[in-house]
Design a protein around this motif. Structure first.
Motif, PDB file in Angstrom:
ATOM      1  N   ILE A  87       0.834  -1.204   0.000  1.00 48.09           N
ATOM      2  CA  ILE A  87       0.000   0.000   0.000  1.00 48.09           C
ATOM      3  C   ILE A  87       0.869   1.254   0.000  1.00 48.09           C
ATOM      4  CG2 ILE A  87      -1.687   1.338   1.332  1.00 48.09           C
ATOM      5  CD1 ILE A  87      -2.930  -1.262   2.238  1.00 48.09           C
ATOM      6  N   GLY A  88       1.965   1.201   0.722  1.00 46.76           N
ATOM      7  CA  GLY A  88       2.842   2.369   0.802  1.00 46.76           C
ATOM      8  C   GLY A  88       3.429   2.783  -0.526  1.00 46.76           C
ATOM      9  N   GLN A  89       3.436   1.887  -1.518  1.00 50.19           N
ATOM     10  CA  GLN A  89       4.000   2.196  -2.836  1.00 50.19           C
ATOM     11  C   GLN A  89       2.959   2.710  -3.829  1.00 50.19           C
ATOM     12  OE1 GLN A  89       5.834  -1.505  -4.017  1.00 50.19           O
ATOM     13  NE2 GLN A  89       7.408  -1.407  -2.422  1.00 50.19           N
ATOM     14  N   LEU A  90       1.705   2.820  -3.416  1.00 49.81           N
ATOM     15  CA  LEU A  90       0.652   3.206  -4.348  1.00 49.81           C
ATOM     16  C   LEU A  90       0.787   4.666  -4.792  1.00 49.81           C
ATOM     17  CD1 LEU A  90      -2.436   1.503  -2.670  1.00 49.81           C
ATOM     18  CD2 LEU A  90      -1.323   0.812  -4.811  1.00 49.81           C
ATOM     19  N   ASP A  91       0.679   4.890  -6.083  1.00 49.63           N
ATOM     20  CA  ASP A  91       0.674   6.251  -6.607  1.00 49.63           C
ATOM     21  C   ASP A  91      -0.589   6.975  -6.137  1.00 49.63           C
ATOM     22  OD1 ASP A  91       3.055   5.863  -7.970  1.00 49.63           O
ATOM     23  OD2 ASP A  91       2.055   5.235  -9.828  1.00 49.63           O
ATOM     24  N   GLY A  92      -0.444   8.216  -5.779  1.00 54.13           N
ATOM     25  CA  GLY A  92      -1.597   9.021  -5.392  1.00 54.13           C
ATOM     26  C   GLY A  92      -1.925   8.966  -3.917  1.00 54.13           C
ATOM     27  N   LEU A  93      -1.278   8.077  -3.177  1.00 56.07           N
ATOM     28  CA  LEU A  93      -1.549   7.995  -1.745  1.00 56.07           C
ATOM     29  C   LEU A  93      -0.705   9.021  -1.005  1.00 56.07           C
ATOM     30  CD1 LEU A  93      -3.071   6.402   0.473  1.00 56.07           C
ATOM     31  CD2 LEU A  93      -1.032   4.976   0.695  1.00 56.07           C
ATOM     32  N   ASP A  94      -1.366   9.874  -0.237  1.00 51.54           N
ATOM     33  CA  ASP A  94      -0.664  10.897   0.528  1.00 51.54           C
ATOM     34  C   ASP A  94      -0.226  10.393   1.896  1.00 51.54           C
ATOM     35  OD1 ASP A  94      -1.111  12.853  -1.500  1.00 51.54           O
ATOM     36  OD2 ASP A  94      -3.148  13.139  -0.742  1.00 51.54           O
ATOM     37  N   GLU A  95      -1.091   9.598   2.524  1.00 48.71           N
ATOM     38  CA  GLU A  95      -0.808   9.167   3.887  1.00 48.71           C
ATOM     39  C   GLU A  95      -1.216   7.723   4.122  1.00 48.71           C
ATOM     40  OE1 GLU A  95      -0.837  12.069   7.508  1.00 48.71           O
ATOM     41  OE2 GLU A  95      -2.764  12.183   6.493  1.00 48.71           O
ATOM     42  N   LEU A  96      -0.289   6.947   4.653  1.00 47.09           N
ATOM     43  CA  LEU A  96      -0.569   5.610   5.148  1.00 47.09           C
ATOM     44  C   LEU A  96      -0.369   5.657   6.657  1.00 47.09           C
ATOM     45  CD1 LEU A  96      -1.126   2.578   4.870  1.00 47.09           C
ATOM     46  CD2 LEU A  96       1.310   2.255   4.358  1.00 47.09           C
ATOM     47  N   LEU A 112       7.560  -0.838  10.000  1.00 45.14           N
ATOM     48  CA  LEU A 112       6.397  -0.024   9.608  1.00 45.14           C
ATOM     49  C   LEU A 112       6.845   1.300   9.003  1.00 45.14           C
ATOM     50  CD1 LEU A 112       4.174  -0.723  12.722  1.00 45.14           C
ATOM     51  CD2 LEU A 112       3.578  -1.325  10.367  1.00 45.14           C
ATOM     52  N   LYS A 113       7.792   1.946   9.631  1.00 43.55           N
ATOM     53  CA  LYS A 113       8.294   3.220   9.096  1.00 43.55           C
ATOM     54  C   LYS A 113       8.940   3.013   7.732  1.00 43.55           C
ATOM     55  CE  LYS A 113      10.823   7.384  10.380  1.00 43.55           C
ATOM     56  NZ  LYS A 113      11.707   7.509   9.213  1.00 43.55           N
ATOM     57  N   ASP A 114       9.723   1.952   7.595  1.00 47.58           N
ATOM     58  CA  ASP A 114      10.365   1.667   6.312  1.00 47.58           C
ATOM     59  C   ASP A 114       9.330   1.381   5.220  1.00 47.58           C
ATOM     60  OD1 ASP A 114      12.825   1.972   7.505  1.00 47.58           O
ATOM     61  OD2 ASP A 114      13.193  -0.181   7.746  1.00 47.58           O
ATOM     62  N   ALA A 115       8.177   0.845   5.616  1.00 49.75           N
ATOM     63  CA  ALA A 115       7.124   0.511   4.648  1.00 49.75           C
ATOM     64  C   ALA A 115       6.320   1.726   4.217  1.00 49.75           C
ATOM     65  CB  ALA A 115       6.188  -0.536   5.244  1.00 49.75           C
ATOM     66  N   GLY A 116       6.514   2.850   4.894  1.00 50.04           N
ATOM     67  CA  GLY A 116       5.829   4.066   4.466  1.00 50.04           C
ATOM     68  C   GLY A 116       4.796   4.615   5.434  1.00 50.04           C
ATOM     69  N   VAL A 117       4.666   4.003   6.621  1.00 52.07           N
ATOM     70  CA  VAL A 117       3.723   4.527   7.617  1.00 52.07           C
ATOM     71  C   VAL A 117       4.272   5.840   8.161  1.00 52.07           C
ATOM     72  CG1 VAL A 117       2.627   4.125   9.850  1.00 52.07           C
ATOM     73  CG2 VAL A 117       2.893   2.231   8.224  1.00 52.07           C
ATOM     74  N   LYS A 118       3.431   6.890   8.091  1.00 50.09           N
ATOM     75  CA  LYS A 118       3.878   8.209   8.543  1.00 50.09           C
ATOM     76  C   LYS A 118       3.429   8.536   9.957  1.00 50.09           C
ATOM     77  CE  LYS A 118       4.035  10.340   3.938  1.00 50.09           C
ATOM     78  NZ  LYS A 118       3.536  11.458   3.086  1.00 50.09           N
ATOM     79  N   ARG A 119       2.202   8.138  10.283  1.00 47.95           N
ATOM     80  CA  ARG A 119       1.635   8.492  11.582  1.00 47.95           C
ATOM     81  C   ARG A 119       1.023   7.259  12.237  1.00 47.95           C
ATOM     82  NH1 ARG A 119      -2.533  11.397  11.908  1.00 47.95           N
ATOM     83  NH2 ARG A 119      -3.276  11.401   9.763  1.00 47.95           N
ATOM     84  N   ILE A 120       1.071   7.234  13.552  1.00 50.25           N
ATOM     85  CA  ILE A 120       0.514   6.117  14.315  1.00 50.25           C
ATOM     86  C   ILE A 120      -0.379   6.659  15.427  1.00 50.25           C
ATOM     87  CG2 ILE A 120       1.034   4.216  15.882  1.00 50.25           C
ATOM     88  CD1 ILE A 120       3.458   3.560  14.390  1.00 50.25           C
ATOM     89  N   ASN A 121      -1.566   6.080  15.556  1.00 49.74           N
ATOM     90  CA  ASN A 121      -2.422   6.311  16.717  1.00 49.74           C
ATOM     91  C   ASN A 121      -2.316   5.093  17.621  1.00 49.74           C
ATOM     92  OD1 ASN A 121      -3.195   8.634  15.437  1.00 49.74           O
ATOM     93  ND2 ASN A 121      -5.334   8.053  15.170  1.00 49.74           N
ATOM     94  N   ILE A 122      -2.051   5.328  18.893  1.00 48.06           N
ATOM     95  CA  ILE A 122      -1.899   4.240  19.857  1.00 48.06           C
ATOM     96  C   ILE A 122      -2.963   4.377  20.932  1.00 48.06           C
ATOM     97  CG2 ILE A 122      -0.346   3.109  21.487  1.00 48.06           C
ATOM     98  CD1 ILE A 122       2.005   4.347  19.918  1.00 48.06           C
ATOM     99  N   SER A 123      -3.716   3.307  21.151  1.00 45.95           N
ATOM    100  CA  SER A 123      -4.775   3.326  22.152  1.00 45.95           C
ATOM    101  C   SER A 123      -4.173   3.190  23.546  1.00 45.95           C
ATOM    102  CB  SER A 123      -5.766   2.180  21.898  1.00 45.95           C
ATOM    103  OG  SER A 123      -6.381   2.334  20.633  1.00 45.95           O
ATOM    104  N   LEU A 124      -4.564   4.098  24.423  1.00 48.91           N
ATOM    105  CA  LEU A 124      -4.095   4.066  25.811  1.00 48.91           C
ATOM    106  C   LEU A 124      -5.178   4.696  26.675  1.00 48.91           C
ATOM    107  CD1 LEU A 124      -1.758   3.509  27.845  1.00 48.91           C
ATOM    108  CD2 LEU A 124      -0.994   5.865  27.414  1.00 48.91           C
ATOM    109  N   ASP A 125      -5.871   3.877  27.443  1.00 50.23           N
ATOM    110  CA  ASP A 125      -7.022   4.358  28.215  1.00 50.23           C
ATOM    111  C   ASP A 125      -6.729   4.561  29.686  1.00 50.23           C
ATOM    112  OD1 ASP A 125      -8.591   4.173  25.886  1.00 50.23           O
ATOM    113  OD2 ASP A 125      -8.987   2.058  26.263  1.00 50.23           O
ATOM    114  N   SER A 126      -5.589   4.093  30.151  1.00 49.77           N
ATOM    115  CA  SER A 126      -5.249   4.250  31.568  1.00 49.77           C
ATOM    116  C   SER A 126      -3.751   4.111  31.749  1.00 49.77           C
ATOM    117  CB  SER A 126      -5.974   3.198  32.417  1.00 49.77           C
ATOM    118  OG  SER A 126      -5.576   3.289  33.775  1.00 49.77           O
ATOM    119  N   LEU A 127      -3.233   4.839  32.750  1.00 50.41           N
ATOM    120  CA  LEU A 127      -1.829   4.727  33.134  1.00 50.41           C
ATOM    121  C   LEU A 127      -1.664   3.943  34.424  1.00 50.41           C
ATOM    122  CD1 LEU A 127      -0.876   8.408  32.304  1.00 50.41           C
ATOM    123  CD2 LEU A 127      -0.143   6.385  31.033  1.00 50.41           C
ATOM    124  N   ASP A 128      -2.768   3.424  34.929  1.00 52.58           N
ATOM    125  CA  ASP A 128      -2.780   2.603  36.132  1.00 52.58           C
ATOM    126  C   ASP A 128      -2.856   1.134  35.721  1.00 52.58           C
ATOM    127  OD1 ASP A 128      -4.633   1.020  38.170  1.00 52.58           O
ATOM    128  OD2 ASP A 128      -3.635   2.601  39.309  1.00 52.58           O
TER     129      ASP A 128
END
Length: 332
Positions: A87-96, A112-128
């Motif tokens: 997917i990271g190699q697709l023409d026209g894709l701005d963000e993976l 993941l970074k080498d494959a073209g992932v630019k941003r990551i959302n990480i789920s974190l609901d508690s620090l306890d």
């Protein structure tokens, strides 16, 4: 690109963002995402990685510039890095981009970074640790914290924390979660629970904690300024004056975001969902398995799907769920 070759629904909204679920399985069992005893999609009914890449190519050729890979937990799917590379190699894709619970990042962040992932959302609901275990049923906080550290060390363009807040569960941690993100230079978004699927663990109406309540909690500690910044998703963003941190609110109940919807979702079994909170969908698995390699037929199915994209959802916390698929099926 011609107007007739892009995805525009009957309300004039251009769809340029797709969230692709690659699995309904997860190494956590978050209480708001799935029931404790789940029946997962048989593997034969899952889209193959090659089929997902084929659909991703089709949507980018129809003007989609942003693809988010989700699950379940996407990083537990076998050979998933190959899909990111394709997917990271697709023409026209701005963000993976990727949404993950973080547990697999210590071993996969670099690939993941080498494959073209630019941003990551990480789920974190508690620090306890104890709260985290209760909310995830089986999750280990230390693994997620190690995943966040690995992502930071890898150097993605942006890392954002996603937190689902439930009353009397983790609502007292809102300032701590913001401080955690701020000290690491990360953004954070707070998400109202989505009423998808039947769950027995809690009453969603009683556990509902609105974005306005979260914002009020934060304003006792910080100064929040509204901003027009966007990442192309449903978050409304504020800047914390004291730290510069960006705080987002995803508010399907208290601040409906349907009017500007630019998204569709592909489930792991190949249903193109036209709305998070409705069942309008197109079976793309049937299209591509009945006509292997026929890109034109797939594109026509995608273009026709815009005719059934509804104006919006009708979430009602006081009623029994009318959407029986859980969030892990929908794509987190």
């Amino acid at each position: 690109m011609r107007q007739e070759d892009i995805l525009v629904d009957n309300f004039g909204r251009t769809v340029n963002y797709i969230r692709i679920s690659v699995t309904d399985r997860c190494d956590f069992r978050c209480v708001y995402c799935m029931d404790e005893e789940m029946q997962f999609v048989p593997r034969a009914k899952l889209l193959s990685l090659e089929e997902i890449a084929f659909i991703a190519r089709a949507v980018t050729e129809l003007g989609v510039g942003k693809i988010r890979i989700t699950g379940g937990e996407p990083l537990i799917r076998r050979n998933i890095i190959k899909l990111f590379r394709d997917i990271g190699q697709l023409d026209g894709l701005d963000e993976l981009v990727l949404t993950t619970n973080g547990s697999q990042l210590p071993k996969l962040a670099g690939e993941l970074k080498d494959a073209g992932v630019k941003r990551i959302n990480i789920s974190l609901d508690s620090l306890d640790h104890d709260k985290f275990r209760r909310l995830t049923r089986v999750g280990e906080l230390d693994k997620v914290l190690a995943g966040i550290d690995a992502a930071m060390e890898t150097g993605f363009e942006k890392i954002k924390i996603n937190s689902v807040i439930l009353k009397n569960r983790n609502d007292d941690e809102v300032p701590d979660l913001v401080e955690f993100a701020s000290t690491r230079g990360m953004d954070i978004s707070f998400i109202e629970e989505m009423p998808l699927g039947v769950i027995d663990e809690h009453d969603r109406a009683e556990a509902y904690y609105s974005s306005d309540e979260i914002k009020a909690d934060l304003e006792r500690h910080y100064t929040l300024l509204p901003t027009t910044e966007t990442t192309g998703g449903p978050s409304r963003y504020y800047r914390i004056v004291e730290t510069g941190t960006r705080v987002g609110f995803i508010s399907p109940h208290s601040h409906n975001f349907c009017d500007s919807c630019n998204r569709v979702r592909l489930t792991c079994e190949g249903r193109l969902l036209l709305c998070l909170g409705q069942e309008h969908s197109v079976d793309l698995r049937q299209v591509i398995r009945s006509h292997p390699g026929d890109m034109d037929r797939l594109k026509q199915a995608l273009l026709r799907s815009m005719d059934i994209k509804p104006k919006g959802h009708e979430f009602d916390l006081s009623a029994k769920p009318v959407i029986f698929r859980h969030m892990n099926m929908t794509g987190g």
